[in-house]
Design a protein around this motif. Structure first.
Motif, mmCIF file in Angstrom:
data_model
loop_
_atom_site.group_PDB
_atom_site.id
_atom_site.type_symbol
_atom_site.label_atom_id
_atom_site.label_comp_id
_atom_site.label_asym_id
_atom_site.label_seq_id
_atom_site.Cartn_x
_atom_site.Cartn_y
_atom_site.Cartn_z
ATOM 1 N N GLU A 143 0.856 -1.194 0.000
ATOM 2 C CA GLU A 143 0.000 0.000 0.000
ATOM 3 C C GLU A 143 0.886 1.235 0.000
ATOM 4 N N PHE A 144 0.673 2.118 -0.989
ATOM 5 C CA PHE A 144 1.435 3.344 -1.144
ATOM 6 C C PHE A 144 0.552 4.530 -0.779
ATOM 7 N N TYR A 145 1.195 5.561 -0.208
ATOM 8 C CA TYR A 145 0.504 6.813 0.079
ATOM 9 C C TYR A 145 1.049 7.880 -0.866
ATOM 10 N N ILE A 146 0.184 8.383 -1.762
ATOM 11 C CA ILE A 146 0.561 9.384 -2.757
ATOM 12 C C ILE A 146 0.022 10.731 -2.286
ATOM 13 N N LYS A 147 0.897 11.685 -2.053
ATOM 14 C CA LYS A 147 0.508 12.961 -1.443
ATOM 15 C C LYS A 147 -0.033 13.970 -2.438
ATOM 16 N N ASN A 148 0.310 13.856 -3.717
ATOM 17 C CA ASN A 148 -0.060 14.894 -4.688
ATOM 18 C C ASN A 148 -1.205 14.459 -5.585
ATOM 19 N N MET A 149 -2.120 13.647 -5.050
ATOM 20 C CA MET A 149 -3.250 13.178 -5.842
ATOM 21 C C MET A 149 -4.523 13.209 -4.993
ATOM 22 N N ASN A 150 -5.658 13.476 -5.665
ATOM 23 C CA ASN A 150 -6.971 13.261 -5.092
ATOM 24 C C ASN A 150 -7.511 11.927 -5.579
ATOM 25 N N VAL A 151 -8.525 11.429 -4.917
ATOM 26 C CA VAL A 151 -8.990 10.082 -5.229
ATOM 27 C C VAL A 151 -9.609 10.024 -6.619
ATOM 28 N N GLU A 152 -10.343 11.071 -7.054
ATOM 29 C CA GLU A 152 -10.948 11.030 -8.385
ATOM 30 C C GLU A 152 -9.890 11.156 -9.472
ATOM 31 N N GLU A 153 -8.775 11.833 -9.181
ATOM 32 C CA GLU A 153 -7.685 11.901 -10.157
ATOM 33 C C GLU A 153 -6.982 10.556 -10.281
ATOM 34 N N MET A 154 -6.844 9.864 -9.159
ATOM 35 C CA MET A 154 -6.150 8.578 -9.192
ATOM 36 C C MET A 154 -6.999 7.491 -9.832
ATOM 37 N N LEU A 155 -8.336 7.655 -9.801
ATOM 38 C CA LEU A 155 -9.214 6.648 -10.386
ATOM 39 C C LEU A 155 -9.242 6.703 -11.901
ATOM 40 N N ALA A 156 -8.724 7.766 -12.506
ATOM 41 C CA ALA A 156 -8.662 7.833 -13.966
ATOM 42 C C ALA A 156 -7.790 6.703 -14.496
ATOM 43 N N SER A 157 -8.238 6.095 -15.566
ATOM 44 C CA SER A 157 -7.538 4.913 -16.083
ATOM 45 C C SER A 157 -6.119 5.243 -16.519
ATOM 46 N N GLU A 158 -5.892 6.434 -17.094
ATOM 47 C CA GLU A 158 -4.543 6.767 -17.545
ATOM 48 C C GLU A 158 -3.595 6.931 -16.363
ATOM 49 N N PRO A 234 13.124 9.199 3.904
ATOM 50 C CA PRO A 234 14.107 8.115 3.771
ATOM 51 C C PRO A 234 14.738 8.123 2.379
ATOM 52 N N SER A 235 15.832 7.474 2.287
ATOM 53 C CA SER A 235 16.556 7.387 1.008
ATOM 54 C C SER A 235 16.188 6.066 0.335
ATOM 55 N N ILE A 236 15.388 6.146 -0.724
ATOM 56 C CA ILE A 236 14.935 4.982 -1.477
ATOM 57 C C ILE A 236 15.516 5.097 -2.888
ATOM 58 N N SER A 237 16.139 4.040 -3.331
ATOM 59 C CA SER A 237 16.835 4.093 -4.620
ATOM 60 C C SER A 237 15.873 4.186 -5.798
ATOM 61 N N CYS A 238 14.671 3.631 -5.683
ATOM 62 C CA CYS A 238 13.732 3.621 -6.805
ATOM 63 C C CYS A 238 12.718 4.754 -6.736
ATOM 64 N N ASP A 239 12.937 5.732 -5.876
ATOM 65 C CA ASP A 239 11.980 6.833 -5.768
ATOM 66 C C ASP A 239 11.985 7.701 -7.025
ATOM 67 N N LYS A 240 13.088 7.747 -7.716
ATOM 68 C CA LYS A 240 13.181 8.599 -8.917
ATOM 69 C C LYS A 240 12.266 8.115 -10.031
ATOM 70 N N PHE A 246 4.399 11.087 -9.329
ATOM 71 C CA PHE A 246 3.778 10.707 -8.061
ATOM 72 C C PHE A 246 4.733 11.030 -6.911
ATOM 73 N N ASP A 247 4.224 11.761 -5.922
ATOM 74 C CA ASP A 247 4.990 12.096 -4.722
ATOM 75 C C ASP A 247 4.594 11.113 -3.628
ATOM 76 N N ILE A 248 5.434 10.101 -3.412
ATOM 77 C CA ILE A 248 5.111 9.004 -2.494
ATOM 78 C C ILE A 248 5.764 9.265 -1.150
ATOM 79 N N ASP A 249 4.982 9.076 -0.094
ATOM 80 C CA ASP A 249 5.506 9.135 1.272
ATOM 81 C C ASP A 249 5.948 7.717 1.643
ATOM 82 N N TRP A 250 7.256 7.462 1.558
ATOM 83 C CA TRP A 250 7.756 6.109 1.774
ATOM 84 C C TRP A 250 7.695 5.698 3.233
ATOM 85 N N CYS A 251 7.543 6.624 4.135
ATOM 86 C CA CYS A 251 7.417 6.251 5.554
ATOM 87 C C CYS A 251 6.066 5.612 5.857
#
Length: 418
Positions: A143-158, A234-240, A246-251
């Protein structure tokens, strides 16, 4: 010929009416799978044909339309199904993640569209047939937490497709699918301020058939856990690979292996025959019940507190009325000089009060004429009888003492006196 053409036109018109009615009232069937994210968009364009045309010819219809969804025969939707519509000019979205418990039972969702300009409604049914499969749910879930999205934006198929593509790039599974999407507000998050294009945030759960990759496991390292505890990134190698979109909160990432949480196959107890075990004969209470005597309750509740209150009142009255010392005993214990001093103060106070009531009375003894002990002359008071005392200043100067007679003083004798 005219009658024939009119009959044909009527037939065409009736056919169009029947087709419209059948389109508006026909049930639409969908077949989602248990354990997989289900998304159904309620398009406003689909319902515009059921409302009167827009009054201004040549302009696109922009009527505000809202939707109401509920399970047929019930006031609300099923527990797993959610609905969101941000504005009256945007499409509504039904989304959720059905479980295996709902498989095999079709759910009829009534969708009612409201035209806020004409106050007309249109309704049709959506039949959700949940399919249960052994492939889902997938054993490894993240489960990922994406900070720069709203739920209706994330539900778009693209957008959802781009996110699943980035996850598949770092995870490399054979099968990958979205399991659930939840708004951060449903998890106790705060509504963001309407500044700097802030978003609510969204939780996205995905599942795969292979174990978590080393990149996802980097969050569990002690170094990153310490940085998260200090509210540092945190320092995550695949965050780039996510940062561009997508701005993911890895914590806040959650990694779950359902094989370790609970077994896949749960043994259920065998159902019984539906007959309760034997508990003996039922013995109802007797019809002739004895009446209860409330006299003891009355004594405990009212009589005893009242008696205690009367005794306390008697003791208080005796202490305050019968045990007073009186003025005589007080005067006997007071020294005589203190009584005389107090008596003189009282007399002076009474004299001042009487003078304040009547200003025409004679002047007090302190203001009467006195004799000069040296010359024997009579010295008048500082002010005559007709002098207005109300205008007398508090500090008298030489200009205020015009009527004052200087008292001659005795001069010492000697040759040095001049």
């Amino acid at each position: 010929m005219v009658g024939t053409m009119s009959a044909a036109a009527v037939a065409v018109w009736l056919g169009s009416v029947v087709s419209i009615l059948s389109r508006s009232h026909a049930d639409r069937n969908v077949y989602p799978s248990a354990g997989v994210l289900f998304v159904h968009v309620l398009e406003r364009e689909y319902f515009k044909g059921e409302f009167p045309p827009y009054p201004k010819a040549g302009e696109a219809s922009s009527d505000p339309i809202t939707f109401n969804t509920n399970l047929k025969g019930y006031p609300d939707r099923p527990g797993w199904l959610r609905y969101i519509q941000r504005t009256q000019h945007s499409d509504g979205v039904l989304y959720g993640s059905p479980t295996a418990e709902h498989a095999g039972r079709p759910s009829v969702i009534e969708i009612t569209a409201y035209n806020r300009r004409t106050f007309e409604t249109a309704r049709h049914n959506l039949v959700i047939n949940i399919m249960g499969t052994e492939e889902f749910p997938l054993p490894y879930q993240a489960e990922f937490y994406i900070k720069n999205m709203n739920v209706e934006e994330m539900l778009a198929s693209e957008v959802l497709g781009d996110f699943l593509g980035a996850v598949k790039n770092i995870w490399q599974p054979d099968r990958l699918n979205a399991i659930n999407i939840t708004s951060a507000l449903d998890r106790g998050g705060r509504v963001p301020l309407p500044i700097n294009n802030l978003k609510e945030g969204v939780y996205v759960m995905v599942g795969a058939d292979v174990a978590f990759s080393s990149c996802l496991r980097e969050v569990e390292s002690p170094h990153n856990q310490q940085r998260c505890s200090q509210e540092m990134e945190p320092s995550i190698s695949c965050d780039k690979k996510f940062r561009a979109q997508f701005d993911i909160d890895w914590c806040k990432i959650s990694l779950v292996d359902i094989n370790r949480v609970f077994p896949v196959y749960i043994t259920r107890p065998e159902p019984g025959n539906g007959i309760l075990p034997e508990f003996g004969l039922y013995d109802p209470p007797s019809e002739t019940l004895m009446s209860r005597n409330y006299f003891s309750d009355f004594l405990i509740t009212l009589a005893v507190p009242s008696a205690v209150a009367v005794v306390l009142l008697f003791i208080l009255g005796y202490t305050m009325c019968c045990r007073r010392e009186g003025l005589e005993k007080r005067n006997m214990q007071t020294p005589d000089i203190q009584l005389v001093h107090h008596n003189s103060i009282q007399k002076s106070s009474k004299e001042l009060r009487s003078m304040s009531k009547n200003r025409e009375i004679s002047w007090p003894l302190s203001t009467l004429p006195v004799f000069n002990p040296v010359s024997g002359e009579v010295v008048p008071p500082l002010h005559p009888d007709n002098y207005e005392t109300t205008s007398m200043p508090l500090m008298q100067t030489q200009t205020n003492l015009q009527n004052q007679i200087t008292i001659p003083q005795q001069r010492p004798s000697g040759k040095w006196y001049s």
